[in-house]
Each structure stands twice: as structure tokens, then as C-alpha cells.
Enzyme design. Sequence first.
Site, short mmCIF file in Angstrom:
data_model
loop_
_atom_site.label_atom_id
_atom_site.label_comp_id
_atom_site.label_asym_id
_atom_site.label_seq_id
_atom_site.Cartn_x
_atom_site.Cartn_y
_atom_site.Cartn_z
N SER A 233 34.05 37.32 53.94
CA SER A 233 32.43 36.43 53.49
C SER A 233 32.54 35.35 52.85
O SER A 233 33.04 35.24 52.04
CB SER A 233 31.62 36.87 52.87
OG SER A 233 29.76 37.06 52.70
N CYS B 287 23.07 35.92 41.85
CA CYS B 287 24.47 36.52 42.67
C CYS B 287 24.83 37.60 41.01
O CYS B 287 24.71 36.51 40.35
CB CYS B 287 25.35 36.42 43.10
SG CYS B 287 26.94 37.46 43.52
N LEU C 179 24.35 32.00 54.07
CA LEU C 179 23.71 31.37 54.48
C LEU C 179 22.10 30.73 53.60
O LEU C 179 21.89 30.08 52.73
CB LEU C 179 23.49 31.23 55.88
CG LEU C 179 22.41 29.75 56.79
CD1 LEU C 179 24.08 28.42 56.02
CD2 LEU C 179 22.42 30.40 57.81
N CYS D 61 33.04 34.66 38.86
CA CYS D 61 32.98 33.44 40.88
C CYS D 61 32.17 32.07 39.76
O CYS D 61 31.73 32.44 39.52
CB CYS D 61 32.44 34.38 41.67
SG CYS D 61 32.03 32.82 42.91
N GLY E 15 33.36 37.41 43.37
CA GLY E 15 34.53 36.29 44.20
C GLY E 15 34.70 35.60 45.14
O GLY E 15 33.80 36.12 46.14
N GLU E 16 34.78 34.74 45.69
CA GLU E 16 35.14 33.34 46.56
C GLU E 16 36.59 33.82 47.37
O GLU E 16 36.69 32.80 47.06
CB GLU E 16 34.21 31.66 46.62
CG GLU E 16 34.36 30.66 47.59
CD GLU E 16 33.88 31.81 48.68
OE1 GLU E 16 32.74 32.08 49.10
OE2 GLU E 16 34.40 31.72 49.99
N CYS F 46 35.63 47.64 50.96
CA CYS F 46 34.55 45.65 49.99
C CYS F 46 34.78 45.94 49.02
O CYS F 46 35.21 45.79 47.49
CB CYS F 46 33.21 45.70 49.81
SG CYS F 46 32.66 44.50 48.86
N CYS G 256 25.96 31.27 42.72
CA CYS G 256 24.77 31.14 43.44
C CYS G 256 23.73 31.79 42.60
O CYS G 256 23.52 33.18 41.83
CB CYS G 256 25.11 31.97 44.89
SG CYS G 256 26.23 32.22 45.82
N CYS H 231 25.21 44.10 47.88
CA CYS H 231 25.83 42.64 47.34
C CYS H 231 25.45 42.48 46.55
O CYS H 231 24.03 42.10 46.63
CB CYS H 231 25.07 41.91 48.90
SG CYS H 231 25.95 43.18 50.50
N GLU I 118 35.22 45.44 40.26
CA GLU I 118 35.21 46.56 40.64
C GLU I 118 35.28 46.19 42.59
O GLU I 118 35.39 44.62 43.59
CB GLU I 118 32.98 46.46 40.96
CG GLU I 118 32.65 46.43 39.62
CD GLU I 118 31.54 47.23 39.55
OE1 GLU I 118 30.84 47.86 38.20
OE2 GLU I 118 29.76 45.94 39.75
#
Length: 359
Positions: free
Chosen positions: A201, A121, A225, A114, A169-170, A107, A118, A343, A94
Amino acid sequence: MEQKRALPELSKEELEELLATWGQPRYRADQIWRWLYVSLASDLDDMRNLPAALRRQLGGQLAVTSVAPVSTLHSVDGRTEKVLLQLADGQTVETVLMDYDGRRTVCVSSQVGCAVRCAFCATGLGGWMRDLSAGEIVEQVLYYARLCRGGSGTAPGQGISNIVYMGMGEPFLNYDAVRRSIAVLNDPEGFNLGARRVTISTAGIVPGIERLAEEGLPVGLAVSLHAPSDELRDRLVPINRKYPLGQLIAACRGYTEVTRRRVTLEYALIDGVNDSPAEADALARLLRGQLCHVNLIPVNPVPELPYRPSPHERVVAFENRLRERGVNATLRVSRGADIQAGCGQLRSAPRECETIVNT
Ligand code: SAH
Ligand code: SF4
């Protein structure tokens, strides 16, 4: 049958080399580059100043695009749009377009799924499938650049004002492709989007932050964070067990020293989990002396997960408490949550509950 490579996979130098091996003059690479990144051509036949034989030769080996829209959703306020893009191997990602405050921000996703997982998420729920290539990242931007083309007096290629690597994803677990995609989009002879308009990010991949600082590339850095102590962050952002807060904050400091840019710290406020006055105090202590900005955002709900956003009074109290302790903090409005484009709400397959608008 093997898939053809897509043109946006190539750096400018690689395109020049390829055309040189075909005996083409150097300016042909410039022409193709401009068709792709200034005129935003989506078909080889649009590249009218190329000889037909060259267009055929290109078409025999390369595709102009390798991603195709499956469905799009528009937020109620009409300012956020999300598209599900299918990649050449059938995987989907997406991408989101946000049109606020005179900025058109894309974005982009950097991976299918991922591995960081987290706790709050949606992307992490299904685990990691694969990295995106540089071309697949660039193509997400081109998709929206073509749609926005000609908008409000913008030059071609400039319909998009900002890019954030905050989709699925990271990015720092796919560093090379991310870096290559930025180089392609930066090129002044092409898409010409300055590095300062790009934000990456990260969940806190310390070697990625260090590498970015070493390269001295002036892109913005946002660090997710979400917790002021290792004990809590280990649970919410599991990569913290590998790169704990001490290392993470030191890496942010290093980035600020080299780039002179302040780091944005993302903090999703989760009801009863990380939103107490004691946690605001601990966060202020952790960030003492660090040039940074804290973005507070009430967590976006994900149907399968138990986390709920903090009530508004607690959000405001948390923000005030940080400010009173000298921390630069702002409350961010969540964009596109009504279409699961906020997000942490992106994922690979369309959900049954969504109304899919076919493009
Ligand atoms: N993997 C990167 C970038 C993609 S996630 C990262 O984690 O930073 C983009 C942002 O959304 C991150 O700040 C992430 O922590 C945040 N996020 C994830 N799930 C969320 C949720 N449910 N509500 C609000 N923010 C969320
Ligand atoms: Fe991955 Fe970022 Fe989601 Fe964490 S928040 S699971 S790092 S996409």
C-alpha cells in the site's frame, strides 16, 4: 557494543557466500535456510543437523532474531492481534495479525514513523525516525508465523496466508528493503509465500509504482487515494503536492497494463471532508477507464486528530453512487479498531491509556 546482524537480514545468496568463505559445503546454507523459513527456528541450538562448531561460529557473528515482543493486544472478537516489537536499537514498531475469512494476514511496518504525514494518520504524527531493514520486515512475519505454526492443517511456514505492507511507514520510501523482504519470503525452498499473496500500500509515490511495474513482480498494489481532487488531496495526503493525481492515475494505469492486475484504491470516508455526493461523482470521473477496485472505509479515529468517520447512511450513499457510475466499490469493515490496530492507528510507543498484556 555493536549489534550482531540477524540471519533474516541475509538473502539466500549472501548466506551461501558467507558459508563458502567459512569453507562450509553448499548444503549447509540450504539447511540453515530451511531451519529459518520452513521450521521457523528461533534459536541456533534448534538447528540440530548443524555441527556444534558451525553453530558456535554462526552464533559468534549472527543472531537468529533481532526483534523482541514488548506487549500484545487482542481485539474483543479475538481475531485481530497487535504486537509492539522492539528492534535492536531500542526503536519500536507495531505489527498486526488478522484472522478472517480463512486468511491469516500479517500487516507489516516498513519504517519507524513516517515522513508523509497524512492528515488523518497516527503514524505520521511523530514524523519519520528511520527505515526498517529487510530483515526487520521479514522478522515481523516470522514472529506471527511462529505463533500460528501448526494451525488448521497448515504446513510449516504456511501458517500465514497473506502479507500486507500497510503498517507503519511508506513502503515505497524504503523500496529496496521492501523488495528484499519480499524476495526472502517468496523463496519456494523457504517461506514460500507467493508474490500474489503480498499487497503493498502506498500513499502515491509515483516512482515506486513505476519501479514495481518495471520489475513485473505480481504483488498487489493498493493506493491510498482518499480524495478525488488535487485541492483536497494536497491537504489530506501531502505527498500529492509532489505527485499530483494526474501522474498518480497514469502510474496506476501503467502498473495495470504491465501486470494485468487491478489496483485497489483506498478511500477513508471522513465526516464532512471527502464524503459528499459531488465527491463521489468526481471520484467516478477520475477513475473512468481504470481497472480498479475502490475500498471504502470509515476513517478510524485518532485521539489527537479532529477527523471523525462518516455516518453509516452517508457511507452507503457514497458506495451506491460510485456503483451507479460503474465503479467497482466495496465497503470494508474496520478490523481491530478497538485495540488501535486499524488502518492509520499504528505508532511507535504504547499509549498510557492502553492495557498492556506482557508476553
Ligand atoms: N503508508 C502506506 C501504508 C500504510 S497506511 C499508505 O499510506 O498507503 C495503511 C492505510 O491506512 C493507508 O491506506 C492509509 O491511507 C490508511 N489510513 C491512515 N490513517 C487512517 C485512518 N485514521 N483511518 C483509516 N485509514 C487510514
Ligand atoms: Fe505515512 Fe501511510 Fe500514515 Fe500517510 S497514511 S502518514 S503514508 S503511514
